[in-house]
Design an enzyme around this catalytic site. Structure first.
Site, PDB file in Angstrom:
ATOM      1  N   SER A   1     -28.223  -0.367 -17.127  1.00 14.85           N
ATOM      2  CA  SER A   1     -27.192   0.120 -16.336  1.00 14.85           C
ATOM      3  C   SER A   1     -27.702   1.586 -15.795  1.00 14.85           C
ATOM      4  O   SER A   1     -28.615   2.051 -16.006  1.00 14.85           O
ATOM      5  CB  SER A   1     -26.251   0.341 -17.235  1.00 14.85           C
ATOM      6  OG  SER A   1     -25.133   1.429 -16.641  1.00 14.85           O
TER       7      SER A   1
ATOM      8  N   TYR B   1     -23.860   4.884 -25.372  1.00 11.74           N
ATOM      9  CA  TYR B   1     -23.933   3.923 -24.360  1.00 11.74           C
ATOM     10  C   TYR B   1     -25.130   4.354 -23.432  1.00 11.74           C
ATOM     11  O   TYR B   1     -25.974   3.625 -23.145  1.00 11.74           O
ATOM     12  CB  TYR B   1     -22.719   3.787 -23.432  1.00 11.74           C
ATOM     13  CG  TYR B   1     -22.731   2.765 -22.432  1.00 11.74           C
ATOM     14  CD1 TYR B   1     -22.652   1.236 -22.806  1.00 11.74           C
ATOM     15  CD2 TYR B   1     -23.134   2.771 -21.023  1.00 11.74           C
ATOM     16  CE1 TYR B   1     -22.569   0.153 -21.772  1.00 11.74           C
ATOM     17  CE2 TYR B   1     -23.193   1.982 -20.164  1.00 11.74           C
ATOM     18  CZ  TYR B   1     -22.822   0.525 -20.367  1.00 11.74           C
ATOM     19  OH  TYR B   1     -22.951  -0.396 -19.635  1.00 11.74           O
TER      20      TYR B   1
HETATM   21  P1  NAP Z   1     -17.578  -7.225 -20.226  1.00 15.43           P
HETATM   22  O1  NAP Z   1     -17.042  -8.042 -19.104  1.00 15.43           O
HETATM   23  O2  NAP Z   1     -16.994  -6.646 -21.137  1.00 15.43           O
HETATM   24  O3  NAP Z   1     -18.290  -8.645 -21.018  1.00 15.43           O
HETATM   25  C1  NAP Z   1     -19.361  -8.422 -22.289  1.00 15.43           C
HETATM   26  C2  NAP Z   1     -19.537  -9.520 -22.830  1.00 15.43           C
HETATM   27  O4  NAP Z   1     -20.694  -9.379 -24.064  1.00 15.43           O
HETATM   28  C3  NAP Z   1     -18.824 -10.473 -23.284  1.00 15.43           C
HETATM   29  O5  NAP Z   1     -19.263 -11.761 -22.996  1.00 15.43           O
HETATM   30  C4  NAP Z   1     -18.788 -10.527 -24.831  1.00 15.43           C
HETATM   31  O6  NAP Z   1     -18.303 -11.586 -25.551  1.00 15.43           O
HETATM   32  C5  NAP Z   1     -20.308 -10.078 -25.157  1.00 15.43           C
HETATM   33  N1  NAP Z   1     -20.556  -9.044 -26.284  1.00 15.43           N
HETATM   34  C6  NAP Z   1     -20.014  -8.089 -26.526  1.00 15.43           C
HETATM   35  N2  NAP Z   1     -20.517  -7.692 -27.696  1.00 15.43           N
HETATM   36  C7  NAP Z   1     -21.401  -8.836 -28.165  1.00 15.43           C
HETATM   37  C8  NAP Z   1     -21.966  -8.980 -29.181  1.00 15.43           C
HETATM   38  N3  NAP Z   1     -22.168  -8.209 -30.183  1.00 15.43           N
HETATM   39  N4  NAP Z   1     -22.861 -10.285 -29.438  1.00 15.43           N
HETATM   40  C9  NAP Z   1     -22.615 -11.026 -28.277  1.00 15.43           C
HETATM   41  N5  NAP Z   1     -22.032 -10.989 -27.119  1.00 15.43           N
HETATM   42  C10 NAP Z   1     -21.231  -9.833 -27.228  1.00 15.43           C
HETATM   43  O7  NAP Z   1     -19.142  -6.644 -19.695  1.00 15.43           O
HETATM   44  P2  NAP Z   1     -19.850  -6.718 -18.186  1.00 15.43           P
HETATM   45  O8  NAP Z   1     -19.612  -5.796 -17.469  1.00 15.43           O
HETATM   46  O9  NAP Z   1     -19.896  -8.278 -17.964  1.00 15.43           O
HETATM   47  O10 NAP Z   1     -21.127  -6.072 -18.793  1.00 15.43           O
HETATM   48  C11 NAP Z   1     -22.374  -6.984 -19.129  1.00 15.43           C
HETATM   49  C12 NAP Z   1     -23.521  -6.234 -19.210  1.00 15.43           C
HETATM   50  O11 NAP Z   1     -23.904  -5.479 -18.098  1.00 15.43           O
HETATM   51  C13 NAP Z   1     -23.400  -5.193 -20.270  1.00 15.43           C
HETATM   52  O12 NAP Z   1     -24.556  -4.942 -21.118  1.00 15.43           O
HETATM   53  C14 NAP Z   1     -23.045  -3.797 -19.531  1.00 15.43           C
HETATM   54  O13 NAP Z   1     -23.389  -2.808 -20.300  1.00 15.43           O
HETATM   55  C15 NAP Z   1     -23.998  -4.289 -18.451  1.00 15.43           C
HETATM   56  N6  NAP Z   1     -23.292  -3.355 -17.104  1.00 15.43           N
HETATM   57  C16 NAP Z   1     -22.124  -3.199 -16.907  1.00 15.43           C
HETATM   58  C17 NAP Z   1     -21.737  -2.703 -15.632  1.00 15.43           C
HETATM   59  C18 NAP Z   1     -20.414  -2.915 -15.297  1.00 15.43           C
HETATM   60  O14 NAP Z   1     -19.971  -2.023 -14.127  1.00 15.43           O
HETATM   61  N7  NAP Z   1     -19.486  -3.849 -15.694  1.00 15.43           N
HETATM   62  C19 NAP Z   1     -22.528  -1.798 -15.087  1.00 15.43           C
HETATM   63  C20 NAP Z   1     -24.009  -1.538 -15.637  1.00 15.43           C
HETATM   64  C21 NAP Z   1     -24.289  -2.377 -16.602  1.00 15.43           C
HETATM   65  P3  NAP Z   1     -16.906 -11.840 -25.812  1.00 15.43           P
HETATM   66  O15 NAP Z   1     -16.207 -12.238 -24.636  1.00 15.43           O
HETATM   67  O16 NAP Z   1     -17.048 -12.951 -26.829  1.00 15.43           O
HETATM   68  O17 NAP Z   1     -16.462 -10.544 -26.490  1.00 15.43           O
END
Ligand code: NAP
Length: 258
Positions: A149, A162
């Site tokens: 990130s 985080y």
């Molecule tokens: P999200 O919409 O909150 O989705 C999170 C995903 O991770 C869900 O599929 C969730 O599964 C799964 N998850 C959470 N805890 C877990 C665990 N302990 N074991 C296995 N799966 C788990 O998040 P997102 O925005 O798509 O983010 C995905 C990645 O991108 C993350 O690493 C985040 O830090 C990174 N990121 C996101 C952004 C952003 O702006 N959105 C920016 C930079 C980086 P369930 O559905 O079963 O809960």
């Protein structure tokens, strides 16, 4: 054994992980769709991929739990007989987004355990499996992609755990890349900016305003598909003479400007 390459994507039931799984499936990968809570959502994604002629399985498991990681890897191998690509995408934000002075050890352990420790030890398991497959002549090479990130270097004092977890992912990527090059496994860090997903939904208005004010040179929200395309690109042969790189998918956020 299937002829097609196989990818395990953690946290693929929603958001960025879902987009990565669907994009890879549309581009010839069989995919293991990991979830921790959203079983129905993961199964629906699997169904959609299968209905369009692809190969997919839903695999439950918490990346922060040792036994779950082992089971996830075993299920991937049982289902497909190989693994070519691991995408360490699962991640959680800092619960309660508490100020640094109120940050708790409990949240630290949860966030670091999920976002950093889980990713490292799953990479270790995947690398061992890939090395065996390469030695057996079953696959030619492997790829590991870590989703970090902009929080790796842009600090938010209400998300200490985080930010530290994401900062650790860069060194983790370098370590894995350095050790695994000789094993024919390339390792990358994808560094997304502000991406529309459940994670950013609670802070949508704030980011709407910041983007409008010029947070990044490209003035729009990132979409999960922007990240998915980058994952497929680094896993392809297009980046054959590279490893350990950070790919910014952030609309240019990382550029310091005057
Ligand atoms: P999200 O919409 O909150 O989705 C999170 C995903 O991770 C869900 O599929 C969730 O599964 C799964 N998850 C959470 N805890 C877990 C665990 N302990 N074991 C296995 N799966 C788990 O998040 P997102 O925005 O798509 O983010 C995905 C990645 O991108 C993350 O690493 C985040 O830090 C990174 N990121 C996101 C952004 C952003 O702006 N959105 C920016 C930079 C980086 P369930 O559905 O079963 O809960």
């Amino acid at each position: 054994m299937l002829e097609q390459p196989i990818a395990l994507i953690t946290g693929a039931s929603r958001g960025i992980g879902e987009a990565i799984a669907v994009h890879l499936a549309n581009h010839g990968y069989g995919v293991a769709v990991n979830y921790v809570h959203s079983r129905e959502a993961a199964e629906e994604i699997v169904k959609q991929i299968r209905d369009s002629g692809g190969q997919a399985v839903a695999i439950g498991g918490d990346v922060g739990v040792t036994a779950d990681r082992a089971a996830m890897m075993a299920q991937t191998m049982d289902s497909f007989g190989r693994i070519d690509l691991l995408v360490n995408n699962a991640g959680i934000t800092s619960p309660g987004r508490k100020d640094l002075l109120e940050a708790t050890e409990e949240n630290w352990d949860l966030v670091l355990g999920t976002n950093l420790k889980g990713a490292f030890f799953l990479a270790q398991l995947a690398a061992r499996e890939m090395i065996s497959l390469i030695e057996a002549g079953s696959i030619e090479r492997g790829t590991i992609v870590n989703v970090s990130s902009i929080s790796a270097y842009a600090v938010s004092t209400n998300r200490v755990d985080y930010c530290i977890a994401k900062a650790g992912m860069q060194t983790m990527t370098w370590l894995l890349a350095s050790r695994l090059a000789e094993e024919k496994i390339r390792v990358y860090e994808i560094c997304p900016g502000v991406i529309a997903s459940d994670m950013t939904a609670p802070v949508k208005e704030k980011y709407d305003r910041l983007i409008e004010e010029g947070l990044s040179p490209i003035k729009r929200w990132g979409q999960p598909e922007d990240v998915a395309k980058a994952v497929a690109a680094v896993a392809s042969d297009a980046f054959a003479f590279s490893t350990g790189d950070r790919i910014n998918i952030d609309g240019g956020f990382h550029i310091r400007r005057l």
